[in-house]
Design a protein around this motif. Sequence first.
Motif, PDB file in Angstrom:
ATOM      1  N   UNK A  11       0.840  -1.204   0.000  1.00 54.56           N
ATOM      2  CA  UNK A  11       0.000   0.000   0.000  1.00 54.56           C
ATOM      3  C   UNK A  11       0.873   1.252   0.000  1.00 54.56           C
ATOM      4  N   UNK A  12       1.909   1.260   0.836  1.00 52.07           N
ATOM      5  CA  UNK A  12       2.794   2.426   0.917  1.00 52.07           C
ATOM      6  C   UNK A  12       3.613   2.596  -0.359  1.00 52.07           C
ATOM      7  N   UNK A  13       4.012   1.508  -0.994  1.00 55.39           N
ATOM      8  CA  UNK A  13       4.742   1.588  -2.255  1.00 55.39           C
ATOM      9  C   UNK A  13       3.898   2.241  -3.347  1.00 55.39           C
ATOM     10  N   UNK A  14       2.587   2.059  -3.259  1.00 57.55           N
ATOM     11  CA  UNK A  14       1.676   2.658  -4.245  1.00 57.55           C
ATOM     12  C   UNK A  14       1.146   4.017  -3.773  1.00 57.55           C
ATOM     13  N   UNK A  20      -7.864   5.276   1.131  1.00 56.40           N
ATOM     14  CA  UNK A  20      -7.907   5.132  -0.324  1.00 56.40           C
ATOM     15  C   UNK A  20      -7.958   3.657  -0.727  1.00 56.40           C
ATOM     16  N   UNK A  21      -7.150   2.832  -0.062  1.00 54.77           N
ATOM     17  CA  UNK A  21      -7.169   1.400  -0.354  1.00 54.77           C
ATOM     18  C   UNK A  21      -8.531   0.808  -0.002  1.00 54.77           C
ATOM     19  N   UNK A  22      -9.069   1.213   1.127  1.00 51.41           N
ATOM     20  CA  UNK A  22     -10.374   0.713   1.556  1.00 51.41           C
ATOM     21  C   UNK A  22     -11.453   1.051   0.530  1.00 51.41           C
ATOM     22  N   UNK A  23     -11.408   2.255  -0.013  1.00 51.35           N
ATOM     23  CA  UNK A  23     -12.396   2.657  -1.019  1.00 51.35           C
ATOM     24  C   UNK A  23     -12.267   1.806  -2.278  1.00 51.35           C
ATOM     25  N   UNK A  24     -11.048   1.512  -2.684  1.00 53.00           N
ATOM     26  CA  UNK A  24     -10.843   0.701  -3.883  1.00 53.00           C
ATOM     27  C   UNK A  24     -11.299  -0.743  -3.677  1.00 53.00           C
ATOM     28  N   UNK A  27     -14.268  -1.734   1.280  1.00 54.64           N
ATOM     29  CA  UNK A  27     -14.305  -2.101   2.696  1.00 54.64           C
ATOM     30  C   UNK A  27     -14.055  -0.833   3.507  1.00 54.64           C
ATOM     31  N   UNK A  28     -14.132  -0.959   4.810  1.00 57.86           N
ATOM     32  CA  UNK A  28     -13.879   0.215   5.648  1.00 57.86           C
ATOM     33  C   UNK A  28     -12.377   0.390   5.893  1.00 57.86           C
ATOM     34  N   UNK A  29     -11.998   1.590   6.296  1.00 60.59           N
ATOM     35  CA  UNK A  29     -10.604   1.852   6.634  1.00 60.59           C
ATOM     36  C   UNK A  29     -10.180   0.983   7.810  1.00 60.59           C
ATOM     37  N   UNK A  30     -11.107   0.762   8.757  1.00 58.80           N
ATOM     38  CA  UNK A  30     -10.815  -0.064   9.930  1.00 58.80           C
ATOM     39  C   UNK A  30     -10.490  -1.506   9.528  1.00 58.80           C
ATOM     40  N   UNK A  31     -11.138  -1.974   8.469  1.00 59.65           N
ATOM     41  CA  UNK A  31     -10.853  -3.330   7.983  1.00 59.65           C
ATOM     42  C   UNK A  31      -9.422  -3.414   7.467  1.00 59.65           C
ATOM     43  N   UNK A  32      -9.015  -2.434   6.688  1.00 56.73           N
ATOM     44  CA  UNK A  32      -7.636  -2.404   6.183  1.00 56.73           C
ATOM     45  C   UNK A  32      -6.666  -2.322   7.355  1.00 56.73           C
ATOM     46  N   UNK A  33      -6.982  -1.495   8.335  1.00 51.93           N
ATOM     47  CA  UNK A  33      -6.128  -1.365   9.516  1.00 51.93           C
ATOM     48  C   UNK A  33      -6.012  -2.694  10.258  1.00 51.93           C
ATOM     49  N   UNK A  34      -7.125  -3.402  10.392  1.00 55.67           N
ATOM     50  CA  UNK A  34      -7.072  -4.682  11.111  1.00 55.67           C
ATOM     51  C   UNK A  34      -6.258  -5.716  10.340  1.00 55.67           C
ATOM     52  N   UNK A  51      -4.497  -8.828  -4.750  1.00 54.23           N
ATOM     53  CA  UNK A  51      -3.415  -9.192  -5.670  1.00 54.23           C
ATOM     54  C   UNK A  51      -3.659  -8.599  -7.056  1.00 54.23           C
ATOM     55  N   UNK A  52      -4.909  -8.623  -7.516  1.00 55.88           N
ATOM     56  CA  UNK A  52      -5.222  -8.052  -8.822  1.00 55.88           C
ATOM     57  C   UNK A  52      -5.058  -6.535  -8.821  1.00 55.88           C
ATOM     58  N   UNK A  53      -5.485  -5.902  -7.742  1.00 57.54           N
ATOM     59  CA  UNK A  53      -5.389  -4.447  -7.652  1.00 57.54           C
ATOM     60  C   UNK A  53      -3.940  -3.988  -7.763  1.00 57.54           C
ATOM     61  N   UNK A  54      -3.046  -4.660  -7.073  1.00 53.69           N
ATOM     62  CA  UNK A  54      -1.641  -4.271  -7.078  1.00 53.69           C
ATOM     63  C   UNK A  54      -0.831  -4.985  -8.157  1.00 53.69           C
TER      64      UNK A  54
END
Length: 151
Positions: A11-14, A20-24, A27-34, A51-54
Amino acid sequence: MDFGGQVKKIRQQHALTQEQLAQQLHVSRQTVSSWENNRNLPDLAMVVTIAQLFQISLDQLILGDETMAKKLVKDGSQVRLARLNIATVILFVLGGACFLSAALIGSSLDSNGVLQEPFFLIPIGYLLLFGGLIVLLVNLGLRLYHHFKTK
Protein backbone atom coordinates in the motif's frame (compact mmCIF):
# COMPACT_ATOMS: atom_id res chain seq x y z
CA MET A 1 6.96 -11.21 6.27
CA ASP A 2 3.44 -11.57 7.66
CA PHE A 3 0.35 -10.79 5.58
CA GLY A 4 -0.41 -7.52 7.36
CA GLY A 5 3.11 -6.22 6.88
CA GLN A 6 2.98 -7.25 3.23
CA VAL A 7 -0.28 -5.35 2.63
CA LYS A 8 1.06 -2.27 4.41
CA LYS A 9 4.31 -2.33 2.43
CA ILE A 10 2.53 -2.71 -0.90
CA ARG A 11 0.00 0.00 0.00
CA GLN A 12 2.79 2.43 0.92
CA GLN A 13 4.74 1.59 -2.26
CA HIS A 14 1.68 2.66 -4.24
CA ALA A 15 1.37 5.84 -2.15
CA LEU A 16 -2.10 4.98 -0.90
CA THR A 17 -3.62 5.75 2.47
CA GLN A 18 -5.64 3.12 4.29
CA GLU A 19 -8.76 5.09 3.40
CA GLN A 20 -7.91 5.13 -0.32
CA LEU A 21 -7.17 1.40 -0.35
CA ALA A 22 -10.37 0.71 1.56
CA GLN A 23 -12.40 2.66 -1.02
CA GLN A 24 -10.84 0.70 -3.88
CA LEU A 25 -11.60 -2.60 -2.13
CA HIS A 26 -15.08 -1.51 -0.99
CA VAL A 27 -14.31 -2.10 2.70
CA SER A 28 -13.88 0.22 5.65
CA ARG A 29 -10.60 1.85 6.63
CA GLN A 30 -10.82 -0.06 9.93
CA THR A 31 -10.85 -3.33 7.98
CA VAL A 32 -7.64 -2.40 6.18
CA SER A 33 -6.13 -1.36 9.52
CA SER A 34 -7.07 -4.68 11.11
CA TRP A 35 -5.43 -6.55 8.22
CA GLU A 36 -2.24 -4.50 8.50
CA ASN A 37 -2.09 -5.03 12.28
CA ASN A 38 -2.81 -8.77 11.93
CA ARG A 39 -5.98 -8.57 14.01
CA ASN A 40 -8.02 -10.04 11.17
CA LEU A 41 -7.41 -11.74 7.83
CA PRO A 42 -9.40 -11.28 4.61
CA ASP A 43 -11.18 -14.13 2.88
CA LEU A 44 -9.80 -15.72 -0.28
CA ALA A 45 -11.88 -13.57 -2.64
CA MET A 46 -10.51 -10.40 -1.04
CA VAL A 47 -6.93 -11.70 -1.20
CA VAL A 48 -7.38 -12.30 -4.93
CA THR A 49 -8.85 -8.80 -5.33
CA ILE A 50 -5.87 -7.26 -3.49
CA ALA A 51 -3.41 -9.19 -5.67
CA GLN A 52 -5.22 -8.05 -8.82
CA LEU A 53 -5.39 -4.45 -7.65
CA PHE A 54 -1.64 -4.27 -7.08
CA GLN A 55 -0.87 -6.57 -10.04
CA ILE A 56 1.14 -9.03 -7.96
CA SER A 57 0.93 -12.79 -7.69
CA LEU A 58 -0.82 -14.51 -4.82
CA ASP A 59 2.54 -16.07 -3.95
CA GLN A 60 4.04 -12.65 -3.34
CA LEU A 61 1.10 -11.66 -1.20
CA ILE A 62 0.60 -14.68 1.07
CA LEU A 63 3.45 -17.17 1.02
CA GLY A 64 5.47 -15.45 3.70
CA ASP A 65 2.63 -15.73 6.22
CA GLU A 66 1.92 -19.20 7.61
CA THR A 67 -1.25 -17.98 9.37
CA MET A 68 -2.71 -16.69 6.12
CA ALA A 69 -1.84 -19.89 4.26
CA LYS A 70 -3.58 -21.97 6.97
CA LYS A 71 -6.63 -19.70 6.88
CA LEU A 72 -6.97 -20.06 3.11
CA VAL A 73 -6.72 -23.85 3.34
CA LYS A 74 -9.33 -23.87 6.12
CA ASP A 75 -11.66 -21.57 4.12
CA GLY A 76 -11.37 -23.86 1.11
CA SER A 77 -12.25 -26.89 3.23
CA GLN A 78 -15.28 -25.12 4.66
CA VAL A 79 -16.52 -24.26 1.18
CA ARG A 80 -16.24 -27.91 0.10
CA LEU A 81 -18.11 -29.07 3.20
CA ALA A 82 -20.84 -26.48 2.61
CA ARG A 83 -21.27 -27.76 -0.95
CA LEU A 84 -21.65 -31.28 0.38
CA ASN A 85 -24.32 -30.03 2.79
CA ILE A 86 -26.21 -28.46 -0.10
CA ALA A 87 -25.90 -31.64 -2.19
CA THR A 88 -27.24 -33.71 0.72
CA VAL A 89 -30.27 -31.48 1.17
CA ILE A 90 -31.01 -31.44 -2.56
CA LEU A 91 -30.83 -35.25 -2.81
CA PHE A 92 -33.11 -35.72 0.21
CA VAL A 93 -35.62 -33.16 -1.07
CA LEU A 94 -35.69 -34.71 -4.55
CA GLY A 95 -36.10 -38.19 -3.07
CA GLY A 96 -38.96 -37.00 -0.88
CA ALA A 97 -40.53 -35.25 -3.87
CA CYS A 98 -40.50 -38.53 -5.81
CA PHE A 99 -42.35 -40.33 -3.02
CA LEU A 100 -44.80 -37.46 -2.61
CA SER A 101 -45.43 -37.32 -6.37
CA ALA A 102 -46.04 -41.05 -6.51
CA ALA A 103 -48.52 -40.77 -3.62
CA LEU A 104 -50.34 -37.77 -5.13
CA ILE A 105 -50.54 -39.23 -8.64
CA GLY A 106 -51.73 -42.59 -7.36
CA SER A 107 -52.80 -45.38 -9.64
CA SER A 108 -55.81 -45.91 -11.84
CA LEU A 109 -57.26 -48.32 -14.37
CA ASP A 110 -57.68 -47.13 -17.91
CA SER A 111 -60.58 -48.14 -20.16
CA ASN A 112 -58.73 -51.28 -21.28
CA GLY A 113 -58.23 -52.45 -17.69
CA VAL A 114 -54.51 -51.62 -17.65
CA LEU A 115 -53.13 -50.32 -14.38
CA GLN A 116 -51.59 -46.84 -14.79
CA GLU A 117 -49.16 -45.78 -12.08
CA PRO A 118 -45.87 -43.91 -11.86
CA PHE A 119 -43.92 -47.00 -10.79
CA PHE A 120 -40.57 -45.44 -11.72
CA LEU A 121 -40.85 -42.71 -9.04
CA ILE A 122 -40.44 -45.12 -6.11
CA PRO A 123 -37.05 -46.60 -7.16
CA ILE A 124 -35.82 -43.15 -8.17
CA GLY A 125 -36.91 -41.82 -4.76
CA TYR A 126 -35.01 -44.61 -2.99
CA LEU A 127 -31.97 -43.99 -5.19
CA LEU A 128 -31.96 -40.27 -4.37
CA LEU A 129 -32.41 -40.89 -0.64
CA PHE A 130 -29.62 -43.47 -0.68
CA GLY A 131 -27.38 -41.03 -2.58
CA GLY A 132 -28.19 -38.33 -0.02
CA LEU A 133 -27.30 -40.72 2.79
CA ILE A 134 -23.96 -41.52 1.17
CA VAL A 135 -23.12 -37.83 0.68
CA LEU A 136 -24.13 -37.17 4.31
CA LEU A 137 -21.83 -39.94 5.56
CA VAL A 138 -18.95 -38.66 3.41
CA ASN A 139 -19.56 -35.14 4.75
CA LEU A 140 -19.56 -36.35 8.36
CA GLY A 141 -16.41 -38.37 7.73
CA LEU A 142 -14.63 -35.34 6.27
CA ARG A 143 -15.74 -33.17 9.19
CA LEU A 144 -14.38 -35.70 11.68
CA TYR A 145 -11.15 -35.97 9.71
CA HIS A 146 -10.67 -32.18 9.68
CA HIS A 147 -11.62 -31.95 13.36
CA PHE A 148 -9.02 -34.49 14.48
CA LYS A 149 -6.43 -33.29 11.96
CA THR A 150 -6.46 -29.77 13.44
CA LYS A 151 -6.08 -31.01 17.04
